[in-house]
Design an enzyme around this catalytic site. Structure first.
Site, short mmCIF file in Angstrom:
data_model
loop_
_atom_site.label_atom_id
_atom_site.label_comp_id
_atom_site.label_asym_id
_atom_site.label_seq_id
_atom_site.Cartn_x
_atom_site.Cartn_y
_atom_site.Cartn_z
N ARG A 198 0.79 -1.22 0.00
CA ARG A 198 0.00 0.00 0.00
C ARG A 198 0.82 1.27 0.00
NH1 ARG A 198 -4.70 -2.06 4.13
NH2 ARG A 198 -5.68 -3.37 2.55
N LEU B 102 -7.75 -7.71 10.13
CA LEU B 102 -8.81 -8.59 10.61
C LEU B 102 -8.17 -9.78 11.31
CD1 LEU B 102 -11.23 -8.49 7.53
CD2 LEU B 102 -11.15 -7.00 9.53
C1 LIG Z 1 -13.11 0.68 4.91
C2 LIG Z 1 -12.16 -0.27 5.56
C3 LIG Z 1 -11.89 -1.52 5.00
C4 LIG Z 1 -11.01 -2.39 5.60
N1 LIG Z 1 -10.77 -3.61 5.01
C5 LIG Z 1 -9.93 -4.48 5.62
C6 LIG Z 1 -9.71 -5.77 5.06
O1 LIG Z 1 -10.25 -6.12 4.01
N2 LIG Z 1 -8.89 -6.61 5.71
C7 LIG Z 1 -8.28 -6.27 6.88
O2 LIG Z 1 -7.57 -7.09 7.43
N3 LIG Z 1 -8.50 -5.06 7.43
C8 LIG Z 1 -9.30 -4.16 6.84
N4 LIG Z 1 -9.50 -2.93 7.40
C9 LIG Z 1 -8.93 -2.63 8.73
C10 LIG Z 1 -9.77 -3.29 9.80
O3 LIG Z 1 -11.12 -3.25 9.47
C11 LIG Z 1 -9.61 -2.64 11.16
O4 LIG Z 1 -8.28 -2.40 11.44
C12 LIG Z 1 -10.14 -3.55 12.25
O5 LIG Z 1 -11.43 -3.98 11.95
C13 LIG Z 1 -10.13 -2.87 13.60
O6 LIG Z 1 -10.77 -3.69 14.53
P1 LIG Z 1 -10.78 -3.31 16.07
O7 LIG Z 1 -11.59 -4.34 16.74
O8 LIG Z 1 -9.41 -3.09 16.53
O9 LIG Z 1 -11.50 -1.89 16.14
P2 LIG Z 1 -12.96 -1.39 15.67
O10 LIG Z 1 -13.68 -2.37 14.84
O11 LIG Z 1 -12.77 -0.02 15.13
O12 LIG Z 1 -13.76 -1.31 17.01
C14 LIG Z 1 -13.56 -0.30 17.95
C15 LIG Z 1 -14.56 -0.48 19.04
O13 LIG Z 1 -14.23 0.37 20.10
C16 LIG Z 1 -15.36 1.12 20.49
N5 LIG Z 1 -14.87 2.39 21.02
C17 LIG Z 1 -13.99 3.25 20.48
N6 LIG Z 1 -13.74 4.27 21.31
C18 LIG Z 1 -14.49 4.06 22.39
C19 LIG Z 1 -14.66 4.75 23.62
N7 LIG Z 1 -13.99 5.86 23.90
N8 LIG Z 1 -15.54 4.24 24.53
C20 LIG Z 1 -16.21 3.09 24.26
N9 LIG Z 1 -16.06 2.39 23.14
C21 LIG Z 1 -15.21 2.87 22.22
C22 LIG Z 1 -16.21 1.22 19.28
O14 LIG Z 1 -17.55 1.42 19.67
C23 LIG Z 1 -15.99 -0.15 18.68
O15 LIG Z 1 -16.85 -1.09 19.28
C24 LIG Z 1 -10.38 -2.04 6.80
C25 LIG Z 1 -10.64 -0.80 7.36
C26 LIG Z 1 -11.48 0.10 6.74
C27 LIG Z 1 -11.65 1.46 7.32
#
Ligand SMILES: Cc1cc2nc3c(=O)[nH]c(=O)nc-3n(C[C@H](O)[C@H](O)[C@H](O)COP(=O)(O)OP(=O)(O)OC[C@H]3O[C@@H](n4cnc5c(N)ncnc54)[C@H](O)[C@@H]3O)c2cc1C
Lengths: 642, 251
Positions: free
Chosen positions: A333, A444
């Site tokens: 990327r 993911l």
């Molecule tokens: C459009 C897009 C496409 C993507 N496609 C891919 C892909 O194809 N393959 C891949 O591997 N990755 C992909 N990614 C990256 C990946 O989706 C993310 O890095 C990953 O899903 C993050 O997961 P997470 O559980 O760490 O956080 P998130 O899914 O962002 O979850 C964060 C959680 O924290 C909570 N939260 C945040 N702040 C607070 C707070 N202060 N108080 C209470 N709750 C809070 C939110 O409510 C949420 O529940 C993509 C990202 C984007 C933006």
């Protein structure tokens, strides 16, 4: 005082470390698990899978998210897929190769032991998700299908149409629902964590605001797990959901947790270009499209105004294929993004403002037929059409890089625990696995590895020594932090200025995009570091936050998040200035090879930068701690995708 | 472009709501519907008035957070798609646009255009899952799923949980939502062991939440952003009949 950073990497050769760890780490017996309260903030892939798995193991879990349902966490938006070293394609994949690709993709700025463990666990994730009923794409034989992603020469990405994140998150969400029904997880939707509470130096609780009623509450736990996602929205425009924020991590930082590599932010090469001032977010076109789409711009700037079909193949510059013949359109990327910027800077960009390149499916359609392309990417073509009113089966897509993911995050050791005992950080919120650049389909994988298979083993290692140590919320520390939280809210509401929150956020975002975006240099970073405190000062003097505290107030939510971005942005720029080398997505213009590639400086910068907040509001003087990166299993080399 | 908006304003569940008129001026046709509301909200803020509360997060049609009834249609005029995927070019210049929340008894109002859809979560909690403990899963390719079934499961699993189906239904029925989850798991061999209890529990929960019955009007299908087919409701009915039979007469 924080001494030498200890990542607590287990002994042994790289492929035995995790096994050794599991053989020797402390356990908590089933009887004792019931006695523990675990706070999990976040319900995305990382938080959702962790909360469900810990509940299943018998711990009492409280899980928080800001959306109205855990199913809406930002992970839902991931499109392209998830990597795993299954080698189902018989094309030479292995745990080591996935590990190596990830280390190399990250430009040798991640920790070997963590990445190896991630690659090992990748295969278990696919098993787990299939068992849960995640409808991955399959072949006619009934076996699982794979596709390719950037930065790899094997086909190891599992996917569910263009909705892989949605399906994986629903799998985790359903597992979470099962634990909620069983009474092992208590879910707090629309509840934002505004601070973390330390008692005797250990993270033992949080302060939250109920977004519907405005009620401020304290919760005590034996450990706190942050799974709050990434901070890409510091740039205002990004592919992140509107609510994504840095608040939880930044609050923890201000209470003593180290923030690692904040300047490592990923700009994704294939997004729909910005169309106007009103725009509130950018939309990703999954990297998987680069399997079949070819990226090009006109060879001559004069041709840019022509329609794409009026430009004949010899007049086109398929610049990725030209510059990187062995990876071509599937270059990583950071490299693909910079190459797009470069051709646009040369005046060869297409579309409004000359900030776009073509992603063309004509060849793939004539080779495979429109139906096959529709099956592979139909929903992405639909999204593209909804936004741009153009049919990408007939005319090439126009794309441009956009902020997408943040490799930086809170510093954690091998246990995924920060330097603050009891404070664990998982998923995009930590810094651990992707170095200076993340490969597609690996976030993911990391989120689910952390939640299903790593934290359930490493958390007990902390908890085993903590039986009976959970304070009550009557402990004075809770009252003290709570009153600070209240004071901040009051201050936001009482400023009563004239400028909107959006205008500040947009101003900050433009500044960062310009000075701390795809390319950075010392002069620009110094300018940003001087300017950010001024914007911040203006914010606190002239912002207008309408409404009151005791009710559903979206302006107040946003104001709090933007206020944190306004502090955090400075830390990002300080980190970018301090790291006087180029690596991965961190491209310092002063450091490039003759061919314009990132020039690392391993002698002086093969370390993780972990920043310590210094208190007294002195954002500008955080203290730098260095975790040296040692490479035993791979050989440090200049990254080449040619 | 210019628009006259009639927007539902209501402070909370206890107070009374009403439609209030606003102007949206100089809007570019490439502005999304929610961005248009952002602009109106910024103007309201600058004038010292309270902005309009409305829900959104991903703004690309997948998280299911946005939930507006636009000119009487759940998610507005652009089907299939969520309200965040509606663009101002989909309207006539000078048009009057009425914006209301999803009106469903089981979705209590929070403020203005925001409703509480936790009833949908509770339906899933009642049984919308496969009980697979982390650590106990067999090798993924040991479970073969014919492509056709995998594709149908995926089509059903695509539901974004927005609740538009219930909002569009004259009976405020959540059958399309529930049938999508039941079908997703029933099309897969992994879902088989819990098939009977799952459908019984989810349907009973759905009724207990106060959602209405399906009388085959198919408004749900017409507004569904994820194009969930109403034929899944027939599948749900079959699954339910089969499960009730087994419950009464044993497996
Ligand atoms: C459009 C897009 C496409 C993507 N496609 C891919 C892909 O194809 N393959 C891949 O591997 N990755 C992909 N990614 C990256 C990946 O989706 C993310 O890095 C990953 O899903 C993050 O997961 P997470 O559980 O760490 O956080 P998130 O899914 O962002 O979850 C964060 C959680 O924290 C909570 N939260 C945040 N702040 C607070 C707070 N202060 N108080 C209470 N709750 C809070 C939110 O409510 C949420 O529940 C993509 C990202 C984007 C933006």
């Amino acid at each position: 005082m924080i001494g030498q950073l200890d990542a607590k990497i287990p002994p042994g050769p790289i492929d035995r470390k995790w096994a050794n760890y599991k053989n020797n780490s402390r356990l908590v017996s089933p009887n004792n698990r019931r006695k523990f309260e675990i706070i999990v903030v976040g319900s995305g892939l990382a938080g959702g899978s962790a909360a469900a798995t810990l509940g299943e193991l018998g711990y009492n879990v409280k899980c928080f998210c800001y959306q109205d349902s855990p199913r809406r966490a930002h992970s839902i938006a991931a499109q392209g897929g998830i990597n795993a070293a299954k080698n189902y394609q018989n094309d030479g994949d292995s745990v080591f190769r996935l590990f190596y690709d990830t280390i190399k993709g990250g430009d040798f700025r991640s920790r070997e032991a963590n990445v190896y463990r991630l690659a090992e666990e990748s295969v278990n994730i696919i098993d787990q998700c299939v068992a849960q009923g995640v409808p991955f794409a399959r072949e006619y034989s009934g076996y699982l299908a794979n596709r390719s992603f950037g930065g790899a020469q094997v086909s190891r990405t599992f996917y569910a149409r263009g909705q892989t994140g949605q399906q994986l998150l629903l799998g985790a969400y359903q597992a979470l629902c099962r634990q909620i029904a069983a009474g092992k997880v208590e879910m707090f939707p629309q509840t934002e964590m505004l601070d973390v509470v330390l008692v005797d130096g250990h993270a033992k609780g949080i302060i939250t605001r109920d977004l519907k009623t405005g009620a401020i509450r304290a919760y005590a736990g034996d450990a706190v797990v942050l799974a709050t996602g990434g901070y890409g929205n510091v740039f205002f425009l990004s592919t992140n959901a509107r609510g994504c924020n840095v608040t939880a991590s930044y609050r923890a930082y201000k209470r003593g947790a180290l923030f690692a590599n904040p300047c490592f932010t990923q700009i994704h090469p294939t997004c729909i270009p910005v169309s106007g001032e009103h725009q509130s977010k950018l939309t990703l076109m999954s990297e998987s499209l680069r399997n079949d789409g070819r990226v090009w711009v006109p060879k001559r700037a004069e041709d840019c105004a022509k329609r794409p079909n009026e430009i004949s193949p010899p007049e086109r510059d398929y610049y990725l294929e030209r510059k990187y013949p062995s990876f071509g359109n599937l270059s990583p990327r950071d490299i693909a993004s910079r190459a797009a910027k470069e051709v646009c800077d040369e005046g060869r960009g297409v579309g409004p403002g000359g900030r776009g390149v073509y992603l063309d499916f004509a060849d793939a359609i004539s080779r495979l037929g429109e139906q096959t392309i529709r099956e592979r990417y139909g929903n992405l073509f639909d999204i593209y059409e909804k936004i741009t009113a153009e049919n990408a089966y007939k005319t090439p897509m126009r794309i441009y890089p956009a902020v997408h993911y943040t490799m930086g995050g809170l510093w954690v050791d091998y246990d995924l625990m920060s330097n603050v005992p009891g404070l664990h950080v998982i998923g995009e919120a930590n810094f651990s696995d992707h170095g200076a650049n993340r490969l597609g389909a690996s976030a993911l994988m990391q989120g689910l590895a952390d939640g299903y298979f790593v934290l359930p083993y490493t958390l007990p290692n902390y908890l085993a020594g903590q039986i009976g140590k959970r304070p009550s919320v009557d402990h004075p520390e809770f009252a003290r932090i709570e009153s600070e939280v209240r004071a901040r809210i009051e201050r936001l509401l009482s400023t009563n200025g004239t400028r909107t929150i959006t205008s500040f956020h947009r101003e900050l975002g433009l500044l960062l995009w310009d000075k701390c975006g795809m390319a950075r240099n010392a002069a620009g970073l110094r300018e940003a570091i001087a300017r950010i405190p001024q914007i911040r000062e203006e914010f606190w003097r002239t912002v207008r936050v309408p409404g009151e505290d005791g009710s559903y107030n979206q302006s107040l939510e946003r104001a709090g998040r933007v206020a944190d971005f306004l502090e955090f942005a400075e830390l990002m720029c300080i980190d970018a200035l301090e790291r006087d080398e180029s690596c991965g997505a961190h491209f310092r213009e002063e450091h490039q090879t003759g061919e314009g590639e990132a020039q690392r400086d391993d002698e002086n910068f093969a370390f993780v930068s972990a920043w310590e907040y210094q208190g007294n509001g002195k954002i500008e003087r955080p203290k730098l701690h260095r975790e040296p990166l040692e490479f035993e299993a791979v050989h440090l080399s200049q990254r080449s995708y040619k | 472009m210019n628009f006259r908006l009639r927007v539902w304003r209501q402070e909370n569940r206890e107070t009374e709501g009403r439609l209030v008129e606003y102007e949206a001026r100089d809007i570019s046709p490439d502005t999304s519907f929610l961005e248009m509301l952002d602009i109106v909200n910024d103007e309201l803020t600058e004038r010292g008035e309270l902005p309009i509360a409305f829900d959104s997060d991903c703004r690309e049609g997948i998280c299911g957070t946005c939930s507006l009834t636009i000119n009487g249609e759940a998610h507005g005029p652009r089907h299939p798609g969520a309200a965040c995927q509606v663009y101002m070019r989909d309207f006539r210049d000078g048009e009057t646009i009425t914006i209301e929340p999803f009106r469903v008894g089981s979705f209590p109002l929070v403020r203005d255009l925001v409703v509480d859809r936790s009833a949908l979560d509770r339906i899933v909690q009642a049984g919308g899952f496969i009980s697979a403990r982390a650590g106990s899963a067999p090798e993924a390719n040991s479970i073969l799923v014919p492509k056709h079934n995998a594709d149908r499961a995926m089509e059903a699993a695509a539901c974004i949980g927005c609740g538009a189906c219930a909002a569009a239904c004259p009976n405020a029925s959540a059958m399309l939502f529930t049938s999508a989850k039941i079908s997703h798991l029933a099309f897969l061999p992994q879902g088989d062991p819990e098939r009977t209890t799952r459908v019984l529990r989810m349907v009973r929960r759905m009724d207990a939440e106060g959602f209405g019955n399906c009388t085959n009007i198919y408004e749900c299908e017409a507004v569904c952003p994820a194009e969930i087919s109403a034929s899944l409701i027939a599948k749900l009915n079959r699954e339910y009949a089969r499960a009730s039979w087994r419950e009464r007469f044993g497996e």
